[in-house]
Design an enzyme around this catalytic site. Sequence first.
Site, short mmCIF file in Angstrom:
data_model
loop_
_atom_site.label_atom_id
_atom_site.label_comp_id
_atom_site.label_asym_id
_atom_site.label_seq_id
_atom_site.Cartn_x
_atom_site.Cartn_y
_atom_site.Cartn_z
N TYR A 64 0.85 -1.20 0.00
CA TYR A 64 0.00 0.00 0.00
C TYR A 64 0.88 1.24 0.00
O TYR A 64 1.66 1.44 0.93
CB TYR A 64 -0.91 -0.06 1.23
N TYR A 72 1.38 3.25 3.02
CA TYR A 72 2.24 2.67 4.05
C TYR A 72 3.64 2.59 3.45
O TYR A 72 4.22 1.52 3.31
CB TYR A 72 1.73 1.31 4.49
C1 LIG Z 1 -0.70 7.11 12.88
C2 LIG Z 1 -1.05 6.88 11.45
C3 LIG Z 1 -2.30 6.40 11.12
C4 LIG Z 1 -2.66 6.17 9.80
N1 LIG Z 1 -3.91 5.70 9.50
C5 LIG Z 1 -4.27 5.50 8.22
C6 LIG Z 1 -5.57 5.03 7.87
O1 LIG Z 1 -6.41 4.78 8.73
N2 LIG Z 1 -5.87 4.84 6.56
C7 LIG Z 1 -4.96 5.11 5.58
O2 LIG Z 1 -5.29 4.93 4.40
N3 LIG Z 1 -3.72 5.55 5.88
C8 LIG Z 1 -3.36 5.76 7.16
N4 LIG Z 1 -2.10 6.21 7.44
C9 LIG Z 1 -1.17 6.46 6.34
C10 LIG Z 1 -1.41 7.85 5.77
O3 LIG Z 1 -2.56 7.81 4.92
C11 LIG Z 1 -0.21 8.28 4.93
O4 LIG Z 1 0.93 8.33 5.73
C12 LIG Z 1 -0.47 9.63 4.27
O5 LIG Z 1 0.42 9.80 3.19
C13 LIG Z 1 -0.31 10.75 5.26
O6 LIG Z 1 -0.71 11.98 4.72
P1 LIG Z 1 -0.09 13.31 5.37
O7 LIG Z 1 -0.62 14.44 4.60
O8 LIG Z 1 -0.28 13.27 6.84
O9 LIG Z 1 1.44 13.03 5.10
P2 LIG Z 1 2.64 13.87 4.52
O10 LIG Z 1 3.84 13.25 5.17
O11 LIG Z 1 2.44 15.32 4.66
O12 LIG Z 1 2.61 13.52 2.98
C14 LIG Z 1 2.75 12.20 2.46
C15 LIG Z 1 3.23 12.25 1.02
O13 LIG Z 1 2.33 13.01 0.22
C16 LIG Z 1 2.97 14.18 -0.30
N5 LIG Z 1 2.03 15.30 -0.15
C17 LIG Z 1 1.55 15.81 1.02
N6 LIG Z 1 0.69 16.81 0.76
C18 LIG Z 1 0.63 16.93 -0.58
C19 LIG Z 1 -0.09 17.80 -1.44
N7 LIG Z 1 -0.91 18.76 -0.95
N8 LIG Z 1 0.08 17.69 -2.77
C20 LIG Z 1 0.91 16.75 -3.28
N9 LIG Z 1 1.63 15.89 -2.51
C21 LIG Z 1 1.47 15.98 -1.17
C22 LIG Z 1 4.21 14.35 0.55
O14 LIG Z 1 5.21 15.07 -0.13
C23 LIG Z 1 4.59 12.92 0.83
O15 LIG Z 1 5.23 12.36 -0.29
C24 LIG Z 1 -1.72 6.44 8.77
C25 LIG Z 1 -0.46 6.92 9.10
C26 LIG Z 1 -0.11 7.14 10.42
C27 LIG Z 1 1.27 7.66 10.75
#
Ligand SMILES: Cc1cc2nc3c(=O)[nH]c(=O)nc-3n(C[C@H](O)[C@H](O)[C@H](O)COP(=O)(O)OP(=O)(O)OC[C@H]3O[C@@H](n4cnc5c(N)ncnc54)[C@H](O)[C@@H]3O)c2cc1C
Length: 534
Positions: free
Chosen positions: A473, A476
Amino acid sequence: MKSLHFSMSPFVFILLLSSSLMASATSADAGDETFLDCISLRSDDSTSISQLIFTPNNSSFSSLLESTARNLRFSTETTPRPLVIVTPSQVSHIQATIHCAQKHGLQIRTRSGGHDFEGLSYVSRAPFVVVDMVRLRSVDIDVENRVAWVQSGAVLGELYYNLANRTNTLAFPAGLCPTVGIGGYLSGGGYGLLFRTYGLAIDNVLDAELVDVNGRVLDRNSMGEELFWAIRGGGGGSFGIVVSWKLRLVPVPPTVTVFTVDRTLGQNATELVHQWQSIAPGLPDEFYNEITITRVANRTIRASFHGYFLGGIDEVVPLMQERFPELGLVRENCAEMSWIESILYMGNLPNESLNILLDRTYQSPLLSPYFKSKSDYVRKPIPRIGLEGLWSNLFEEEGTSASISFISYGGRMAEIPATATPFPHRAGNLYKIVYNSGWEEEENVRSERYMRWMRRVYNYMASYVSKSPRQAYINYRDLDIGINGAGNFTSLAQASVWGRKYFMNNFHRLVRAKTMIDPQNFFRHEQSIPPFSH
Ligand SMILES: Cc1cc2nc3c(=O)[nH]c(=O)nc-3n(C[C@H](O)[C@H](O)[C@H](O)COP(=O)(O)OP(=O)(O)OC[C@H]3O[C@@H](n4cnc5c(N)ncnc54)[C@H](O)[C@@H]3O)c2cc1C
Ligand SMILES: *[C@@H]1O[C@H](CO)[C@@H](O)[C@H](O)[C@H]1NC(C)=O
Ligand SMILES: *[C@@H]1O[C@H](CO)[C@@H](O)[C@H](O)[C@H]1NC(C)=O
Ligand SMILES: *[C@@H]1O[C@H](CO)[C@@H](O)[C@H](O)[C@H]1NC(C)=O
Ligand SMILES: *[C@@H]1O[C@H](CO)[C@@H](O)[C@H](O)[C@H]1NC(C)=O
Ligand SMILES: *[C@@H]1O[C@H](CO)[C@@H](O)[C@H](O)[C@H]1NC(C)=O
Ligand SMILES: *[C@@H]1O[C@H](CO)[C@@H](O)[C@H](O)[C@H]1NC(C)=O
Ligand SMILES: *[C@@H]1O[C@H](CO)[C@@H](O)[C@H](O)[C@H]1NC(C)=O
């Protein structure tokens, strides 16, 4: 700056670059223009944009950088830091940052919620700028038309809070952790409690606003269907910066039911987990089912069977007694609540007030500060002996604070074609496995041990899970699954090793979309989609 060679160590390079950036930041000589000059010149109001730009000189630089760094593996003394953090408050600031970063040979890492498992939204080995979306986080809900426009910098909790504020019968099918950012979550697919009923979050995205490498602001209509397809699940950080998303809201009943049944090895846990594998994927679409497996002290393994049902206890108990009598579900294992209460309950959040959903810095005490995670997909049930081998791994010392979750697929997920979005893991998958190995501050000197344990467990599982490719995924994110460790930008052939695992046959279509929108590969990271001929 572009003429500097990459032969020196990245650390020295960053120091040099950062001191030249500082020294000439105030210089008026256009030939000597710095990134900071560039961005002020591009901005209609340079006083106000300076309030949005942070360099290591600003006292709040470190706290801002660490504000959403979720995994302390990427907040160490040796972790490379950005030269600048920009916190845009309007689209023109994003356009200026993209323009000036290219002009000055800097990479961009976009950060929404900072939850990337490998820290790719705020760590890079090449000199870089972080675009932190924290100020772009409006949530506009249109109850009547059942849609919402949400900016990327909002977190899931803010979306949920605003939904609950307006209605108790509309929801959005997203995840449990309230501090996950909309931007990264939607970029990579996004599953949660409602995904067997309504599909992934990306299956419910209707439009989006993206700023591309040339600073153009594109919506679904102007970007075209191929790019719109790609940004919904092709992973963040490859195609541009998504500013906002239009979401389809979905109906939920006023009452939902949650249940938990814990079983240890002495209570037939192995047998029940074995049976669950064939039963759970066939349960009605209104169900979410997950087993969380942990070790209890040194004595036993506990399998917690979690269920979530869009309906009341009176429906769920007889249904489970018929479909899975061995589990022995009784009314006492169940609780009825509203959808928003279930978000707190299933997310293990304090339930006194919904305000917890607005706390962007909330850290669950259940989540270790340091962690390494991996994912797998299971297409045929794992035999009992295979499960017993997994339990043995948990009895090793590093298994103390590990958890392994089985998340049932089926339902709506099996009906949506694998090509509808870049996310390919649809029909044919019984469930997903999430492995999580966590450790504490004082154990960080031994963190390599936990990483090695995680990799051993993953190797052990190889014969029981999907193969050729071994599916994973994208949200992940796992830098282990390529052939070329972190730090190098891979060729197309190398990228297709992890690309096929995350996207299967959709990978090449993503490469075509990337080639169309960013042929020079400006938006890139260790696992971004490469264009052709790079
Ligand atoms: C505690 C925890 C719980 C989670 N639970 C779930 C869950 O229930 N279901 C699920 O599907 N996933 C889950 N995840 C995984 C989560 O979906 C991914 O880690 C997701 O990428 C996080 O998004 P973010 O914006 O917080 O991360 P970021 O670290 O900000 O971004 C992740 C990636 O996307 C890029 N990005 C961020 N914002 C943008 C933007 N606006 N435009 C283009 N690219 C961008 C970043 O550069 C990076 O490559 C979980 C993760 C954690 C740590
Ligand atoms: C950073 O601080 C130093 C000393 O405090 C100063 O000389 C320099 O001009 C500052 N740089 C910027 C970009 O403001
Ligand atoms: C950071 O410091 C610079 C000068 O060193 C200043 O111009 C800028 O406004 C500061 N940024 C913020 C957000 O305070
Ligand atoms: C909704 O939000 C508004 C403004 O924040 C607040 O005044 C109101 O009490 C909230 N309503 C509910 C039902 O939570
Ligand atoms: C365990 O399963 C076996 C076989 O299905 C059954 O005979 C036994 O009663 C079960 N034990 C418990 C404690 O449920
Ligand atoms: C568990 O076993 C390890 C050795 O394998 C031992 O060091 C530790 O003290 C034990 N912990 C408990 C709680 O019994
Ligand atoms: C809130 O949490 C407390 C303590 O965990 C629990 O007793 C109570 O039942 C919970 N309330 C709801 C509505 O879930
Ligand atoms: C990156 O590539 C260079 C040269 O291509 C190679 O020497 C180095 O070992 C690679 N590093 C990693 C971590 O793969």
